[in-house]
Design a protein around this motif. Structure first.
Motif, mmCIF file in Angstrom:
data_model
loop_
_atom_site.group_PDB
_atom_site.id
_atom_site.type_symbol
_atom_site.label_atom_id
_atom_site.label_comp_id
_atom_site.label_asym_id
_atom_site.label_seq_id
_atom_site.Cartn_x
_atom_site.Cartn_y
_atom_site.Cartn_z
ATOM 1 N N SER A 216 -23.054 3.432 11.956
ATOM 2 C CA SER A 216 -23.556 2.592 12.821
ATOM 3 C C SER A 216 -23.756 3.147 14.371
ATOM 4 C CB SER A 216 -22.014 1.738 13.117
ATOM 5 O OG SER A 216 -22.332 0.986 14.150
ATOM 6 N N GLN A 217 -23.125 4.290 14.703
ATOM 7 C CA GLN A 217 -23.571 5.051 15.928
ATOM 8 C C GLN A 217 -25.241 5.419 15.735
ATOM 9 O OE1 GLN A 217 -21.644 5.452 18.497
ATOM 10 N NE2 GLN A 217 -23.518 6.238 19.463
ATOM 11 N N MET A 218 -25.530 6.031 14.595
ATOM 12 C CA MET A 218 -26.777 6.385 14.446
ATOM 13 C C MET A 218 -27.638 5.295 14.431
ATOM 14 S SD MET A 218 -26.560 8.976 11.147
ATOM 15 C CE MET A 218 -28.171 9.656 11.147
ATOM 16 N N GLU A 219 -27.218 4.022 14.319
ATOM 17 C CA GLU A 219 -28.248 2.846 14.345
ATOM 18 C C GLU A 219 -28.504 2.505 15.717
ATOM 19 O OE1 GLU A 219 -26.838 -0.299 11.792
ATOM 20 O OE2 GLU A 219 -27.491 0.520 10.140
ATOM 21 N N LYS A 220 -27.352 2.495 16.454
ATOM 22 C CA LYS A 220 -27.411 2.366 17.704
ATOM 23 C C LYS A 220 -28.227 3.353 18.628
ATOM 24 C CE LYS A 220 -22.796 0.132 18.244
ATOM 25 N NZ LYS A 220 -21.456 0.356 18.850
ATOM 26 N N ASP A 221 -28.164 4.604 18.004
ATOM 27 C CA ASP A 221 -28.742 5.707 18.896
ATOM 28 C C ASP A 221 -30.381 5.539 18.620
ATOM 29 O OD1 ASP A 221 -26.523 6.980 19.789
ATOM 30 O OD2 ASP A 221 -26.447 8.531 18.201
ATOM 31 N N MET A 222 -30.658 5.050 17.265
ATOM 32 C CA MET A 222 -32.054 4.724 17.004
ATOM 33 C C MET A 222 -32.617 3.506 17.729
ATOM 34 S SD MET A 222 -32.570 5.321 13.068
ATOM 35 C CE MET A 222 -31.272 4.392 12.251
ATOM 36 N N LEU A 511 -40.554 11.791 17.889
ATOM 37 C CA LEU A 511 -39.933 12.908 16.762
ATOM 38 C C LEU A 511 -38.705 12.596 16.516
ATOM 39 C CD1 LEU A 511 -42.142 15.977 18.138
ATOM 40 C CD2 LEU A 511 -42.429 14.770 16.000
ATOM 41 N N GLU A 512 -38.007 12.312 17.834
ATOM 42 C CA GLU A 512 -36.420 12.324 17.746
ATOM 43 C C GLU A 512 -36.032 10.975 16.977
ATOM 44 O OE1 GLU A 512 -32.812 11.529 20.874
ATOM 45 O OE2 GLU A 512 -34.932 12.374 21.604
ATOM 46 N N LEU A 513 -37.081 9.836 17.084
ATOM 47 C CA LEU A 513 -36.637 8.834 16.380
ATOM 48 C C LEU A 513 -36.824 8.873 14.689
ATOM 49 C CD1 LEU A 513 -36.004 5.793 16.035
ATOM 50 C CD2 LEU A 513 -38.480 5.340 16.418
ATOM 51 N N ASP A 514 -37.902 9.797 14.389
ATOM 52 C CA ASP A 514 -38.110 10.046 13.068
ATOM 53 C C ASP A 514 -37.045 10.937 12.505
ATOM 54 O OD1 ASP A 514 -40.462 8.728 13.230
ATOM 55 O OD2 ASP A 514 -41.789 10.677 13.402
ATOM 56 N N ASP A 515 -36.411 12.038 13.229
ATOM 57 C CA ASP A 515 -35.283 12.603 12.807
ATOM 58 C C ASP A 515 -34.258 11.759 12.502
ATOM 59 O OD1 ASP A 515 -37.041 14.826 12.750
ATOM 60 O OD2 ASP A 515 -36.357 15.569 15.014
ATOM 61 N N ALA A 516 -33.931 10.781 13.446
ATOM 62 C CA ALA A 516 -32.729 9.971 13.206
ATOM 63 C C ALA A 516 -33.006 9.068 12.177
ATOM 64 C CB ALA A 516 -32.603 8.921 14.834
ATOM 65 N N LYS A 517 -34.026 8.774 11.814
ATOM 66 C CA LYS A 517 -34.414 7.870 10.833
ATOM 67 C C LYS A 517 -34.115 8.565 9.569
ATOM 68 C CE LYS A 517 -37.571 4.519 12.558
ATOM 69 N NZ LYS A 517 -38.790 3.824 12.448
ATOM 70 N N ARG A 518 -34.529 9.901 9.476
ATOM 71 C CA ARG A 518 -34.110 10.739 8.407
ATOM 72 C C ARG A 518 -32.982 10.876 8.146
ATOM 73 N NH1 ARG A 518 -37.359 14.157 9.911
ATOM 74 N NH2 ARG A 518 -39.386 13.311 8.724
ATOM 75 N N ALA A 519 -32.200 11.343 9.443
ATOM 76 C CA ALA A 519 -30.874 11.594 9.292
ATOM 77 C C ALA A 519 -29.934 10.510 8.760
ATOM 78 C CB ALA A 519 -30.327 12.007 10.620
ATOM 79 N N PHE A 520 -30.357 9.364 9.127
ATOM 80 C CA PHE A 520 -29.671 7.954 8.832
ATOM 81 C C PHE A 520 -29.942 7.722 7.450
ATOM 82 C CE2 PHE A 520 -29.880 3.409 8.238
ATOM 83 C CZ PHE A 520 -28.297 3.124 8.628
ATOM 84 N N ALA A 521 -31.188 8.038 6.953
ATOM 85 C CA ALA A 521 -31.323 7.930 5.432
ATOM 86 C C ALA A 521 -30.602 8.636 4.633
ATOM 87 C CB ALA A 521 -32.706 8.100 5.044
ATOM 88 N N GLU A 522 -30.270 10.125 5.087
ATOM 89 C CA GLU A 522 -29.593 11.094 4.368
ATOM 90 C C GLU A 522 -28.191 10.581 4.488
ATOM 91 O OE1 GLU A 522 -30.777 13.488 2.535
ATOM 92 O OE2 GLU A 522 -33.091 13.195 2.927
#
Length: 686
Positions: A216-222, A511-522
């Protein structure tokens, strides 16, 4: 008294009787009687005297008249003697007055003759100066031509060097941009590699610790990152639009500056042309010869003077220089009516035509019009029946010339006697289409307000001043546009300076958003995480970084070489421009010296022409006139001396106290008065 008388006296009774006796006794009575007798005799004598006086009065009157006549005759003889002396004085006074006039004329003639050497000395001095200046002018022109030719080569070289420098700078800028892009890309790749490595470590350490709260926190960050990206994209878009607007406006200003610069250059060229035209018109104004054919005519006349021995007779021309107008208002009309005749030359035979043609070729006067005409032909007499039947003037009637050949050519070649001049178009139209008008070849109009040379010069000066004012205005506009261009360039630079950090932040956030999305997917995966893909990405990024570093090193090598080339070319250009500037100064100095020589040459030629005209029109005619007057006075003196010697010898004038202090007019007036007195006295005597 007797006794008887005494007794009678004593016996008298009264005093009266006694007195009578006393009167008698004392002889007073006798004395009285004697006195009375004497008185009567005196009366008688007076009467006789009066009678005698009356009788001799006519004789006395006649005697007085004779005495008066004798006196008058003596006075008349004296007057006649004075008249005779005055005639002698008058006769010799004319001689002496002429002697005085001869002395004055001698002084005047010597003074006039003294002017001729001074005037000739000025002419000779100016001739020497002109020859020297002409040689100097030729040298200066040759020098300037060589400098101008060298300047063309220098301009071509300068343009070539500037193009080379521009190409080198362009390559350097391209290499710098490529290096900057490579460095930026390498930086991004290194950052990307670090991020991937960090992700790999994070995945390895945290794949077991992921929770729903973290997701949830990662979604908010994204979401926060996405909002920041949207804000940055809005700012970048706005800044790009501002830059585009500024760039478009800058392009318009640059175009306006270029247009104004071209207009200023054109105005400068036009100003130089006008100044050149003004100089030509001023030369024409100071020299009537150059008004017909320009400067080439002067060179042609010099060539004719040099080759004068080759001509049978000196050519006449240009024709316009031998004409005078009755009124300047007809100048344009006469010029149009005569066409090219005013610039033409006249020769007497075909041999002279060929010689004159050769002279014209030498001075590059190739289109010279030459007319062959018999110089010995007298002035043409035009019958009245061949003249136009109009009161308007013709070309022939408004021109004058001392050379009858010029007028004959204008009649034969230009039909000047049939070219009619009118004031305006309407009059000319009615005259040209009137069938009753005969012997009219053409009709030319002139309103009398055609522009003269002085007015043309003034008009050109006004035009030049107007152009200068326009140039000043355009320079002001250009300065304002240059300032606006600088302001826009500063605004574009400021906008670019603001935009580049925003773009960098935007890329970073993406790039940060891409990383966040990738981290969220992982983080949503269950169980063990497969890091093969991430490791493969890290390997690819490392390979790319190695390639980028090699490419960047090559670019650095090329950039260093390009920088050295730019510096070398700029140094060579600077050295070349220093030498060009020195030669430009020499060329400007040579041009100034050439103009100065031309100015001095014009001044010397004008001064020479002035003194030649002075010698021709004033000094020599004045000397000839003075010599003629001197000869006339000498002849008059001989005549007067001969007449005076006939009346009396000059030695007799010493006895007459000479004639000093008296003019012939005074003596003549005195002689006339004496003659009048002589006539009056003679009439009175008669």
């Amino acid at each position: 008294m007797s006794q008887d008388k005494s007794r009678e006296f004593l016996h008298s009774g009264n005093d009266k009787d006694k007195f009578k006796f006393f009167f008698k006794a004392t002889l007073l009575q006798r004395l009285k009687e004697l006195l009375e007798a004497i008185r009567d005799q005196m009366h008688t004598a007076d009467s006789d005297v009066q009678e005698l006086e009356k009788s001799i009065k006519p004789v006395m009157r006649k005697l007085d008249e004779l005495r008066e006549k004798i006196k008058n005759m003596e006075h008349i003889e004296e007057i006649a003697h004075d008249i005779d002396n005055l005639k002698k004085k008058l006769a010799w006074s004319w001689v002496y007055e002429v002697d005085q006039q001869i002395e004055e004329q001698t002084v005047k003639l010597q003074k006039l003759k003294g002017r001729a050497p001074a005037c000739q000395e000025r002419i000779d001095r100016n001739t020497v100066v002109i020859d020297k200046l002409k040689k100097e002018l030729i040298e200066k022109e040759e020098n300037l031509r060589s400098l101008v030719g060298k300047t063309r080569e220098e301009n071509n070289m300068k343009k070539s060097m500037e193009n080379n420098i521009a190409e080198a700078v362009k390559r350097e800028i391209e290499l710098e941009a490529e290096h900057e892009r490579g460095a930026h890309m390498l930086q991004r790749k290194n950052g990307r590699l670090n991020q991937l490595q960090a992700q790999l470590r994070d995945f390895q350490m945290q794949h077991m610790q992921s929770t729903q709260a973290e997701a949830s926190q990662m979604e908010k960050d994204m979401q926060n990152i996405q909002q920041q990206i949207d804000h940055l994209q809005s700012n970048v878009t706005r800044l790009r639009e501002d830059e585009n607007e500024f760039t478009a406006e800058l392009s318009g200003i640059v175009k306006s500056i270029n247009d104004i610069s071209k207009e200023i250059a054109e105005n400068d060229r036009r100003t130089k042309q006008i100044k050149s035209n003004i100089a030509d018109l001023q030369r024409q104004q100071s020299n009537t010869v150059t008004a017909f054919g320009g400067q080439r005519v002067l060179k042609l006349l010099e060539s004719i003077e040099t080759n004068h021995k080759k001509f049978e007779s000196p050519p006449i021309g240009p024709i316009g220089a031998h004409l005078q107008l009755a009124s300047e208002s007809w100048s344009v009309a006469v010029d149009r009516a005569c066409g090219g005749l005013l610039d033409a030359f006249i020769v007497t035979c075909y041999k002279d035509l060929h010689v004159l043609r050769e002279c014209a070729s030498k001075v590059n006067f190739n289109n010279l019009r030459i007319i062959v005409y018999d110089f010995t032909r007298p002035r043409l007499i035009i019958p009245d029946g061949s003249l136009p039947t109009t009161e308007h003037p013709t070309v022939l009637s408004v021109i004058q010339s001392e050379n009858h050949t010029v007028l004959n050519v204008l009649v034969d070649q230009g039909h000047a006697e049939r070219q009619v001049l009118v004031k305006d178009y309407e009059v000319g139209k009615s005259l040209a289409f009137d069938d009753r008008m005969r012997n009219i070849k053409e009709v030319y109009t002139s309103d009398g307000d055609k522009i003269s040379l002085g007015e043309k010069i003034a008009e050109l000066k006004n035009e030049a001043e107007g152009i200068q004012r326009t140039v000043v205005e355009k320079n002001g506009q250009k300065s304002k546009l240059v300032k606006d261009r600088c302001d826009l360039e500063q605004k574009i630079a400021d906008s670019k300076r603001k935009r580049e950090p925003e773009e960098y932040c935007l890329e970073k956030k993406i790039l940060e958003l891409d990383d966040a999305k990738r981290a969220f997917a992982e983080s949503n995966r269950y169980g063990a995480v497969d890091n093969t893909e991430l490791e493969e990405d890290i390997k690819k990024e490392k390979n790319i970084i190695v390639e980028r570093e090699l490419l960047l090193n090559k670019i650095n090598t090329k950039l260093a070489a390009a920088s050295r080339e730019v510096n070398d070319r700029r140094e060579a250009y600077k050295t070349f421009m220093d030498s060009v500037n020195e030669e430009t100064g020499d060329r400007i100095s040579a041009n100034d010296e050439l103009e100065l020589v031309k100015h001095k040459l014009d001044a010397a030629e004008q001064e020479k022409a002035h003194y030649e005209g002075l010698m021709t029109t004033k000094v020599l005619p004045a000397i000839k006139m003075a010599e003629a007057e001197y000869a006339d006075l000498q002849q008059l003196r001989q005549d007067n001396f001969k007449k005076a010697s006939t009346i009396c010898p000059e030695s007799d004038m010493e006895a007459l106290n000479n004639v000093a202090g008296s003019t012939p007019e005074q003596l003549s007036a005195k002689l006339n008065r004496l003659k009048q007195r002589f006539d009056q006295e003679s009439r009175r005597t008669c």
